[in-house]
Design an enzyme around this catalytic site. Structure first.
Site, PDB file in Angstrom:
ATOM      1  N   LYS A 162     -29.837  39.922 -28.222  1.00  0.00           N
ATOM      2  CA  LYS A 162     -31.253  39.825 -27.631  1.00  0.00           C
ATOM      3  C   LYS A 162     -30.412  40.679 -25.684  1.00  0.00           C
ATOM      4  O   LYS A 162     -30.566  41.041 -25.690  1.00  0.00           O
ATOM      5  CB  LYS A 162     -31.519  39.153 -27.105  1.00  0.00           C
ATOM      6  CG  LYS A 162     -33.205  38.494 -28.610  1.00  0.00           C
ATOM      7  CD  LYS A 162     -33.254  37.255 -28.633  1.00  0.00           C
ATOM      8  CE  LYS A 162     -34.549  37.478 -29.420  1.00  0.00           C
ATOM      9  NZ  LYS A 162     -34.830  35.256 -29.986  1.00  0.00           N
ATOM     10  N   GLN A 210     -35.151  29.886 -26.758  1.00  0.00           N
ATOM     11  CA  GLN A 210     -34.734  30.760 -28.368  1.00  0.00           C
ATOM     12  C   GLN A 210     -35.202  29.199 -29.020  1.00  0.00           C
ATOM     13  O   GLN A 210     -35.093  27.678 -28.860  1.00  0.00           O
ATOM     14  CB  GLN A 210     -33.375  30.603 -28.451  1.00  0.00           C
ATOM     15  CG  GLN A 210     -33.164  31.103 -30.227  1.00  0.00           C
ATOM     16  CD  GLN A 210     -33.726  32.265 -30.263  1.00  0.00           C
ATOM     17  OE1 GLN A 210     -34.412  32.791 -29.841  1.00  0.00           O
ATOM     18  NE2 GLN A 210     -33.829  32.558 -31.579  1.00  0.00           N
ATOM     19  N   ASP A 257     -41.823  35.974 -23.914  1.00  0.00           N
ATOM     20  CA  ASP A 257     -42.368  35.319 -25.916  1.00  0.00           C
ATOM     21  C   ASP A 257     -44.044  35.975 -25.476  1.00  0.00           C
ATOM     22  O   ASP A 257     -44.217  35.761 -27.470  1.00  0.00           O
ATOM     23  CB  ASP A 257     -42.214  34.268 -26.268  1.00  0.00           C
ATOM     24  CG  ASP A 257     -40.725  34.126 -27.056  1.00  0.00           C
ATOM     25  OD1 ASP A 257     -40.326  35.366 -27.411  1.00  0.00           O
ATOM     26  OD2 ASP A 257     -39.519  33.078 -26.648  1.00  0.00           O
TER      27      ASP A 257
HETATM   28  N1  GUN Z   1     -36.756  32.285 -33.032  1.00  0.00           N
HETATM   29  C1  GUN Z   1     -37.742  33.165 -34.072  1.00  0.00           C
HETATM   30  N2  GUN Z   1     -38.272  34.404 -33.342  1.00  0.00           N
HETATM   31  C2  GUN Z   1     -38.788  33.494 -31.923  1.00  0.00           C
HETATM   32  C3  GUN Z   1     -39.616  34.237 -31.118  1.00  0.00           C
HETATM   33  O1  GUN Z   1     -39.814  35.188 -31.610  1.00  0.00           O
HETATM   34  N3  GUN Z   1     -38.944  33.848 -29.765  1.00  0.00           N
HETATM   35  C4  GUN Z   1     -38.319  33.106 -29.927  1.00  0.00           C
HETATM   36  N4  GUN Z   1     -37.925  32.175 -28.267  1.00  0.00           N
HETATM   37  N5  GUN Z   1     -37.869  31.762 -30.649  1.00  0.00           N
HETATM   38  C5  GUN Z   1     -37.974  32.622 -31.563  1.00  0.00           C
END
Ligand code: GUN
Length: 298
Positions: A57, A101, A124
């Site tokens: 990311k 995350q 998100d």
């Molecule tokens: N863990 C797995 N997929 C995601 C996501 O789309 N966002 C976040 N914050 N954590 C994740």
């Protein structure tokens, strides 16, 4: 592995093309406000998979000139201290997006964390206000993975209206928001899950099958309607011939023969998820500044 086939939906290529458009928006923002959009990413603990995702990311953000702040917190941080960190970012004038995350260590209640991020910075799209707006058909920040899946589908089918879509998996991150997005597109949506009876009978009727169950190669040709479109959201780590390997929820080599289009793992939904996070960050940046964002990218 079968390569370069016109049956394969190339998520990496779609993401690269999409990111060119997001970069234009980043430049517009910077020209207007004399700073780049800024994304804060919090990671709690040392889960190796989470670390890989966060790194990807941050790397993508850098590529399109989005500023990122990575905040690494110890795995035994208290929930109260984590919420304090989030609140600092909520009030920071120069932070536009906040991502924590997931998954979090067991002693932290994920719902409290999601609810603490201000909906304006919730890149998100997990906050109940954003999810509620999505379900109501209003404009909102939409969870990245379903948004990426929709982008890939719209590249294949201009008008999704009337399609029978089955989603397997009812998670808050993928299944539920995917259902809401596709209802907005006038699809007829079935949301199947671990308690669904006669799953195969249901998936076999789907023009579009989206699998997000996290079970390696569970979906075999017996689950597939011939000539359908398959979106495989699963990212499962397995060991094969003493080597680590990433596979999807779908038994690709077998299902491939039957379908019209299919996303591979890796290189399908994954890159689009990250591209959509960048899109959401720019969108959140504009919303905070001018409460308006023209959705010309979708
Ligand atoms: N863990 C797995 N997929 C995601 C996501 O789309 N966002 C976040 N914050 N954590 C994740």
């Amino acid at each position: 592995m079968i390569n370069n086939s016109d049956k394969i939906i190339n998520g990496k290529l779609s993401a690269d093309n999409f990111l060119i458009k997001v970069l234009k928006k980043v430049e517009d923002f910077e020209n207007l406000y004399e700073r780049p959009p800024c994304l804060a990413v919090i990671i709690v603990g040392n889960d190796p998979a989470s670390k890989i995702y966060v790194k990807k990311k941050i790397k993508t953000a850098k590529k399109i000139n989005i500023k990122s702040i990575e905040i690494q917190l110890p795995k035994d941080i208290t929930e109260a201290d984590l919420l304090k960190q989030i609140d600092k970012l909520n009030y920071s004038e120069n932070v536009d997006g906040i991502l924590v995350q997931l998954p979090l260590p067991k002693h932290i209640f994920t719902e409290n964390v999601i609810n603490t991020i201000t909906p304006l910075k919730d890149v998100d799209g997990f906050h109940p206000i954003n999810f509620g707006n999505l379900c109501l058909g209003n404009d909102s920040i939409v969870p990245c993975t379903p948004l990426g899946c929709l982008y890939l589908l719209k590249n294949e089918v201009k008008n999704l209206s009337g399609f029978n879509v089955t989603i397997v998996g009812r998670s808050n991150i993928v299944g539920k928001p995917m259902q809401a997005l596709l209802i907005k597109e006038n699809c007829t949506v079935t949301l199947a899950h671990s308690k669904t009876k006669s799953l195969r009978e249901i998936t076999k009727k789907a023009d579009i099958l989206i699998s997000a169950i996290g079970k390696p190669e569970y979906i075999t040709s017996e689950y597939i309607k011939p000539n359908s479109i398959i979106i495989d959201v699963g990212i499962n780590r397995i060991v094969e011939k003493e080597k680590n390997k990433l596979v999807g929820d779908v038994k690709f080599e077998e299902v491939y023969q039957l379908v019209k289009k299919i996303t591979p793992v890796p290189g399908g939904v994954g890159p689009m998820t990250i591209a959509c996070l960048m899109y959401n960050t720019v969108k959140a940046s504009f919303i905070r500044k001018q409460k308006e964002f023209r959705e010309s990218l979708f």
